[in-house]
Write a protein that holds these residues in place. Structure first.
Motif, PDB file in Angstrom:
ATOM      1  N   GLY A  16      21.524  31.367  41.549  1.00  0.00           N
ATOM      2  CA  GLY A  16      22.009  32.091  42.697  1.00  0.00           C
ATOM      3  C   GLY A  16      23.292  32.806  42.421  1.00  0.00           C
ATOM      4  N   ARG A  17      24.183  32.007  41.624  1.00  0.00           N
ATOM      5  CA  ARG A  17      25.471  32.661  41.244  1.00  0.00           C
ATOM      6  C   ARG A  17      25.503  33.847  40.342  1.00  0.00           C
ATOM      7  N   ALA A  18      24.638  33.796  39.213  1.00  0.00           N
ATOM      8  CA  ALA A  18      24.364  34.718  38.213  1.00  0.00           C
ATOM      9  C   ALA A  18      23.789  36.065  39.146  1.00  0.00           C
ATOM     10  N   ALA A  19      22.840  36.057  40.044  1.00  0.00           N
ATOM     11  CA  ALA A  19      22.084  36.932  40.742  1.00  0.00           C
ATOM     12  C   ALA A  19      23.386  37.594  41.490  1.00  0.00           C
ATOM     13  N   LEU A  48      36.598  39.057  42.897  1.00  0.00           N
ATOM     14  CA  LEU A  48      35.579  38.383  42.674  1.00  0.00           C
ATOM     15  C   LEU A  48      36.080  37.782  41.098  1.00  0.00           C
ATOM     16  N   VAL A  49      35.947  36.551  40.998  1.00  0.00           N
ATOM     17  CA  VAL A  49      36.503  35.895  39.576  1.00  0.00           C
ATOM     18  C   VAL A  49      35.589  34.904  39.107  1.00  0.00           C
ATOM     19  N   ASP A  50      35.093  34.812  38.050  1.00  0.00           N
ATOM     20  CA  ASP A  50      34.159  33.805  37.370  1.00  0.00           C
ATOM     21  C   ASP A  50      35.106  32.430  37.049  1.00  0.00           C
ATOM     22  N   ALA A  59      35.406  39.670  37.142  1.00  0.00           N
ATOM     23  CA  ALA A  59      36.866  39.441  36.500  1.00  0.00           C
ATOM     24  C   ALA A  59      36.695  37.929  35.845  1.00  0.00           C
ATOM     25  N   THR A  60      37.164  37.765  34.633  1.00  0.00           N
ATOM     26  CA  THR A  60      37.420  36.549  34.262  1.00  0.00           C
ATOM     27  C   THR A  60      38.778  35.863  34.601  1.00  0.00           C
TER      28      THR A  60
END
Length: 238
Positions: free
Chosen positions: A186-189, A173-175, A204-205
């Motif tokens: 929804g993305r933040a949750a 998972l990468v932002d 991750a960034t």
């Protein structure tokens, strides 16, 4: 690294752009390629040191023209991505999945084959795949197929193209803008829920993953390897 010339295909956003910035910061003459004129213009305004080329990775003639204009390429990074191909198999449109293969797997392979005459004898090729290739997350069979196909060609190409080095980096998972299709709340949750399950306890960034991509692209002792930069996602139930 001042004598190194890099080409990052898919380098206008996310992991690709973060990688290009880090290579340039280390002194590499860094070219980026992407399909979107708007994104290239945006990068030109923020990162004037990066040399932009508008081209589709699946466009053999276009990639050949870019490679010819650069000349010798020491580090080729393939960070093309697609948001297509996710969903339960029962509902998955296989035509859409074929389009997703075209946009990532076939574009990666086309780019490598087309740039081969321009790659230095000791050049590196670094693919960016995804941890979906080796996890059992429902709804990702299509993504797993695409990324698994990419990762499967790394060992044979490392032997075939030696002494050029061939590796892949497999993020979890990468932002990045890949998630922009989700509503912000929804993305933040989802990120908060995922972070709690990940062994590293955070999503991750792009910069964190880019550090691993730069390692693969520049370390002369790495080849035939898939580096997992997933925060332990393959160990967790997300």
């Amino acid at each position: 690294m001042s004598d190194l010339t890099a080409l990052v295909v898919g380098g206008t956003s996310g992991i690709g752009l973060a990688t290009a910035r880090q290579l340039a910061a280390r002194g590499a003459r860094t070219h980026i390629a992407g399909r979107s004129r708007d994104r290239l213009d945006a990068v030109a305004s923020t990162d004037p040191g990066l040399i932009g080329h508008q081209v589709d990775g699946a466009d053999r003639d276009g990639i050949a023209a870019v490679a010819a204009s650069i000349g010798r390429i020491d580090a080729l990074v393939l960070a093309l991505s697609s948001t297509l191909g996710a969903g339960p198999l029962a509902d998955l449109d296989l035509g859409v999945l074929r389009t997703a293969f075209d946009g990532k797997f076939w574009a990666h392979l086309t780019t490598v084959q087309t740039t081969l005459p321009y790659l230095a004898a000791d050049a590196s090729i670094t693919f960016v795949s995804a941890i979906s290739a080796r996890t059992g997350l429902a709804g990702t069979a299509g993504l797993a197929a695409i990324n698994g196909a990419i990762e499967s060609i790394v060992p044979p190409l490392a032997v075939e193209l030696a002494p050029r080095r061939v590796n892949a980096v497999s993020p979890g998972l990468v932002d990045t803008p890949w998630w922009d299709g989700l509503p912000a709340d929804g993305r933040a949750a989802y990120f908060a829920q995922a972070a709690a399950a990940l062994p590293v306890r955070h999503v991750a960034t792009a910069d964190e993953v880019a550090e691993v991509v730069v390692l693969a692209a520049t370390n002369r002792n790495l080849t035939g390897t898939v580096l997992e930069a997933d925060g332990g996602a393959r160990l967790a139930a997300l």
